[in-house]
Design a protein around this motif. Structure first.
Motif, mmCIF file in Angstrom:
data_model
loop_
_atom_site.group_PDB
_atom_site.id
_atom_site.type_symbol
_atom_site.label_atom_id
_atom_site.label_comp_id
_atom_site.label_asym_id
_atom_site.label_seq_id
_atom_site.Cartn_x
_atom_site.Cartn_y
_atom_site.Cartn_z
ATOM 1 N N ALA A 150 28.531 60.302 45.082
ATOM 2 C CA ALA A 150 27.982 59.637 46.261
ATOM 3 C C ALA A 150 28.007 60.575 47.470
ATOM 4 N N ASP A 151 27.087 60.339 48.412
ATOM 5 C CA ASP A 151 27.028 61.107 49.647
ATOM 6 C C ASP A 151 27.812 60.395 50.747
ATOM 7 N N PHE A 152 28.574 61.155 51.502
ATOM 8 C CA PHE A 152 29.266 60.605 52.668
ATOM 9 C C PHE A 152 28.233 60.405 53.768
ATOM 10 N N ALA A 153 28.004 59.140 54.135
ATOM 11 C CA ALA A 153 26.927 58.811 55.083
ATOM 12 C C ALA A 153 27.420 58.653 56.508
ATOM 13 N N GLY A 154 28.713 58.623 56.738
ATOM 14 C CA GLY A 154 29.210 58.521 58.098
ATOM 15 C C GLY A 154 30.416 57.612 58.199
ATOM 16 N N VAL A 155 30.967 57.548 59.401
ATOM 17 C CA VAL A 155 32.150 56.729 59.650
ATOM 18 C C VAL A 155 32.015 56.117 61.036
ATOM 19 N N GLU A 156 32.510 54.893 61.178
ATOM 20 C CA GLU A 156 32.494 54.196 62.453
ATOM 21 C C GLU A 156 33.864 53.584 62.716
ATOM 22 N N GLN A 157 34.180 53.446 64.006
ATOM 23 C CA GLN A 157 35.380 52.728 64.416
ATOM 24 C C GLN A 157 34.963 51.306 64.768
ATOM 25 N N GLU A 167 35.611 52.649 59.244
ATOM 26 C CA GLU A 167 34.753 52.231 58.139
ATOM 27 C C GLU A 167 33.969 53.448 57.642
ATOM 28 N N PHE A 168 34.340 53.960 56.472
ATOM 29 C CA PHE A 168 33.671 55.099 55.863
ATOM 30 C C PHE A 168 32.560 54.579 54.942
ATOM 31 N N VAL A 169 31.359 55.144 55.074
ATOM 32 C CA VAL A 169 30.207 54.664 54.311
ATOM 33 C C VAL A 169 29.745 55.764 53.352
ATOM 34 N N PHE A 170 29.530 55.384 52.085
ATOM 35 C CA PHE A 170 29.079 56.310 51.053
ATOM 36 C C PHE A 170 27.829 55.744 50.390
ATOM 37 N N GLU A 171 26.835 56.603 50.193
ATOM 38 C CA GLU A 171 25.556 56.171 49.619
ATOM 39 C C GLU A 171 25.328 56.830 48.272
ATOM 40 N N ILE A 176 34.425 51.981 52.588
ATOM 41 C CA ILE A 176 35.891 52.013 52.529
ATOM 42 C C ILE A 176 36.389 51.706 53.934
ATOM 43 N N ILE A 177 37.039 50.560 54.083
ATOM 44 C CA ILE A 177 37.514 50.104 55.387
ATOM 45 C C ILE A 177 39.021 50.336 55.440
ATOM 46 N N VAL A 178 39.442 51.185 56.378
ATOM 47 C CA VAL A 178 40.837 51.611 56.478
ATOM 48 C C VAL A 178 41.472 50.939 57.687
ATOM 49 N N GLU A 179 42.468 50.101 57.436
ATOM 50 C CA GLU A 179 43.183 49.403 58.501
ATOM 51 C C GLU A 179 44.455 50.172 58.826
ATOM 52 N N LEU A 180 44.488 50.756 60.018
ATOM 53 C CA LEU A 180 45.606 51.603 60.420
ATOM 54 C C LEU A 180 46.493 50.882 61.428
ATOM 55 N N GLY A 203 49.486 47.304 61.757
ATOM 56 C CA GLY A 203 50.294 46.331 61.025
ATOM 57 C C GLY A 203 50.834 46.898 59.720
ATOM 58 N N GLN A 204 50.635 46.131 58.630
ATOM 59 C CA GLN A 204 51.081 46.571 57.315
ATOM 60 C C GLN A 204 50.179 47.654 56.732
ATOM 61 N N GLY A 205 48.973 47.799 57.295
ATOM 62 C CA GLY A 205 48.034 48.788 56.785
ATOM 63 C C GLY A 205 47.343 48.311 55.525
ATOM 64 N N ASN A 206 46.093 48.758 55.330
ATOM 65 C CA ASN A 206 45.347 48.341 54.144
ATOM 66 C C ASN A 206 44.137 49.240 53.970
ATOM 67 N N VAL A 207 43.666 49.349 52.743
ATOM 68 C CA VAL A 207 42.394 49.994 52.428
ATOM 69 C C VAL A 207 41.600 49.002 51.587
ATOM 70 N N ALA A 208 40.443 48.591 52.100
ATOM 71 C CA ALA A 208 39.587 47.657 51.375
ATOM 72 C C ALA A 208 38.294 48.367 51.003
ATOM 73 N N VAL A 209 37.840 48.148 49.772
ATOM 74 C CA VAL A 209 36.595 48.735 49.287
ATOM 75 C C VAL A 209 35.587 47.609 49.134
ATOM 76 N N THR A 210 34.426 47.744 49.792
ATOM 77 C CA THR A 210 33.403 46.711 49.722
ATOM 78 C C THR A 210 32.069 47.314 49.302
#
Length: 723
Positions: A91-98, A106-110, A118-122, A124-131
């Motif tokens: 996949a191509d890395f298409a960009g990242v937004e805050q 939010e890292f976007v791959f096409e 890939i949504i990275v929560e930095l 509290g407890q922290g989390n990485v969610a893939v949507t």
């Protein structure tokens, strides 16, 4: 001052700008370390290998790192990592937004088959969610079920409730937020405006406003100065006006005394790192700082040095050098050097091909260069020259169609010849441009020669390390017998307090099944599905073995082995009753009994020769099923019971099974009972508990990932027994 362990919202705003340089990079592989560190290995056309780390544990960060600093790949990719590889490979890395001004990236791959976020929560407890592209959660490191939001596989990802963004707030909204406060200025900026402590203080200092000023004493002039300081900060972030700094605590006092009078000459080591920021801060003016070309590079060095500083200093008198790590490092360097050599060869060939193309299309290229030179001699501006080429291309003029770009600031004209893009110096002729390309190719060839010499040096260093390892191991062999004698005398080691637990890996043949060793040392194996049930009966059932099964439907085939498959089987071995009872508890715990939330079930045991895959006339056996001939021994109301533990000797690994068996074989155990936590969530809770118990947290990361723990857990919901 305590070192920074989490990135701020301002840090993330700066990172978004710098991450843009990597757009178009392709993902090679994904890795998961423990339950909080994700690594993405990518390839960038201009920069080569790119390593991205996303950590959401006690340290919360997201930045690129130098390839030689990435941790070694885990031996067994967990499910989360395999899912990432399936979705991101190629996949191509298409960009990242805050997200807003929150600590969320939010890292976007096409890829042709769809978008992955890939949504990275930095926070509290922290989390990485893939949507997916529509924000449906594929998987996440942590499931979140709160009144305010939910992050669960299969549901739509929900961002936290939006808060005010101080970088885009209007003057009217700024005034309202300040006036609604009932505390001082700096706390208002930190909480109401969401700046956090450090940058709230920085805004006050830049605005020349007393931090402790009560909000009721702040007048219009104070608001003007504060809002102006925020606008300037926002402008620097939007325009990428960065001057990254890494700050260290060099021990100077307020008077600037840097201990020059200390004549002891003692080397106290490098100063501890404190912070890394995208631009110099007034709040850190008393700290020593180091400038960097990019904020990403500053963060890479900062967290690397922070990690080194927090590692316990080894005792050189008894610490065995990590030869495996040194060997792996040199092998990685050789791999990189070989890749660089291939790159130099490819680049040199491309440059020579470009030079030959100029001669092959001499007339076309000469026409383009002559046109530019004549126009410049007539003092025509570069913009007009570019417009003339565009007009000529629209009319179908071949020379104009070949021009794909004009850079007046550098005097460069880019042309496309036979599909190859070539940059031409406009004031030079065809021959001069070709000679320049040949010269550049020769320079690249010289770089290749330097790389070849470097790789030979690295190989020699690798040979020396291997020789030293062999000598060290030979010396260790002399003390092995004494160590074994100590172990036989029953000297118990406190593995939990060991600063470094040695890894002794072993993957037995039965590791893919459910398994444990009884208190008496007998192996018990159970099937995970119908295929494995079938395999156990057909391939591994031997004379003398016991077969156990629950009365309830859906239980695994459980085999209590009298002998190992490599040993001669015997029906004369009398299996201890204690081992049979533990095997019975194993059978009921990993069956539907646990999944249904029940605490006991009935189990029967038979000899191996009573089990057959041949049905009676009129009977039908499903895959994984079997028929029993003869009497059965019943173990009614057998209680469920499972403990998961970490074994440190003779091998380092996760083990699981009946508590009476596991507790005597593991350095530490956690007992489970049927409960409300899904298997994956419960595994993560156990992982965190184990990390808290061991002094050597890295040891737990290496051998006891949540996926590995889950391997030994019963199907269905669980909870920790003492909770």
């Amino acid at each position: 001052m305590d070192p920074k362990r989490e990135l701020t919202s301002v840090d993330l705003a700066a990172l978004v700008a710098e991450f843009g340089a990597y757009e178009g990079a392709k993902v090679d592989k994904a890795y998961l370390y423990g339950d909080d560190l994700v690594r993405l290995k990518m390839r960038d056309f201009d920069r080569g290998r790119v390593e991205l780390l996303l950590e959401v544990g006690e340290v919360k960060r997201a930045h690129t790192v130098a390839p030689e600093r990435v941790p070694d790949a885990p031996g067994r990719p967990p499910q989360f990592a395999m899912m990432l590889r399936n979705r991101l490979s190629g996949a191509d890395f298409a960009g990242v937004e805050q997200y807003e001004f929150d600590r969320i990236l939010e890292f976007v791959f096409e890829r042709e088959d769809g978008t992955t976020r890939i949504i990275v929560e930095l926070f509290g407890q922290g989390n990485v969610a893939v949507t997916d592209g529509e924000y449906e959660v594929i998987d996440s490191l942590e499931t979140v079920r709160l009144k305010s939001r939910t992050v669960v596989p299969g549901s739509r990802y929900e961002f936290p409730e939006s808060r005010i963004n101080p970088l885009t707030v209007s003057r009217e909204a700024f005034d309202r937020e300040m006036e609604d406060s009932d505390t001082d200025v700096v706390r208002t900026l930190a909480t109401q405006l969401n700046f956090g402590g450090l940058y709230a203080e920085e805004v006050c200092t830049r605005a020349g406003v007393e931090k402790a000023m009560d909000i009721e004493d702040a007048d219009e002039d104070v608001y003007d100065r504060l809002y102006g300081a925020i606008e300037r900060l926002a402008l620097d972030l939007r325009n990428g006006n960065f001057e990254p700094r890494l700050y260290v605590d060099d021990g100077d006092d307020e008077n600037g005394d840097d201990s020059e009078d200390d004549e002891s000459g003692a080397d106290e080591g490098p100063a501890p790192v404190v912070d890394a920021t995208p631009f110099p801060l007034e709040e850190h003016v008393e700290l020593a700082s180091e400038p960097y070309d990019s904020f990403l590079a500053a963060l890479d060095d900062y967290f690397h040095r922070l990690e080194l500083a927090e590692e316990e200093e080894p005792d050189p008198t008894d610490q065995r050098p990590d030869f495996d790590e040194q060997i792996a490092k040199h092998e990685r360097i050789i791999e990189q050097q070989e890749g660089a050599i291939e790159g130099f060869e490819r680049e040199a060939d491309e440059l020579r091909d470009q030079a030959e193309l100029l001669y092959a299309e001499y007339g076309l290229v000469d026409e383009i260069l002559s046109t530019v030179r004549q126009a410049r001699e007539q003092d025509r501006p570069w913009d007009e020259i570019e417009e003339r080429f565009e007009e000529g291309a629209e009319r179908g003029i071949e020379a104009a169609e070949a021009v794909v770009g004009v850079d007046g600031s550098e005097g460069i004209v880019t042309v496309s010849v036979d599909g190859e893009r070539i940059e031409l110096v406009a004031q030079q002729g065809v021959e001069q441009n070709a000679d320049r390309l040949y010269t550049e190719a020769k320079r690249v060839e010289e770089k290749k020669e330097g790389a070849l010499a470097a790789i030979e040096d690295t190989r020699e260093e690798l040979e020396e390390i291997v020789d030293r390892r062999d000598r060290w191991e030979a010396e260790d062999a002399e003390t092995d017998e004494a160590d074994e004698a100590d172990e036989e005398e029953g000297e118990d080691r406190d593995w939990l307090s060991e600063s470094s637990v040695p890894i002794r890996e072993n993957e037995p043949w039965f590791d893919r099944f459910r398994w444990f060793h009884t208190s008496d040392g007998y192996l018990v194996i159970g099937g995970r599905n119908a295929d494995q049930n079938e395999e156990l009966v057909k391939k591994y059932l031997e004379p003398g073995d016991k077969v156990l099964h629950t009365q309830a439907h859906g239980g695994p085939v459980t085999v209590l082995k009298a002998t190992d498959p490599s040993e001669a089987s015997s029906s004369d071995i009398e299996l201890p009753e204690s081992s049979i009872e533990e095997a019975a508890q194993f059978a009921v715990s990993y069956a539907s009994v646990w999944k249904d939330g029940r605490y006991a079930g009935d189990v029967y045991a038979v000899d191996s020769d009573q089990v057959t895959k041949t049905p009676e006339s009129g009977e039908y056996l499903e895959k994984g099923g079997f028929a029993i001939r003869g009497d059965r021994t019943y173990y009614d109301d057998t209680p469920v019971g499972v403990a998961v533990g970490i074994q440190c000797e003779p091998y380092t690994r996760v083990i699981g099974g009946p508590p009476s068996a596991i507790e005597g074989q593991a350095a530490t155990t956690i007992e489970l009972e049927p409960g409300r936590y899904a298997q994956a969530d419960a595994a993560k809770r156990l992982y965190r508990r184990f990390r808290e118990r061991f002094e050597d947290e890295s040891f737990v990361r290496k051998i006891a990932s949540p996926d590995r723990i889950q391997h030994f857990m019963p199907p269905g919901g669980s909870r920790i027994a003492e909770e």
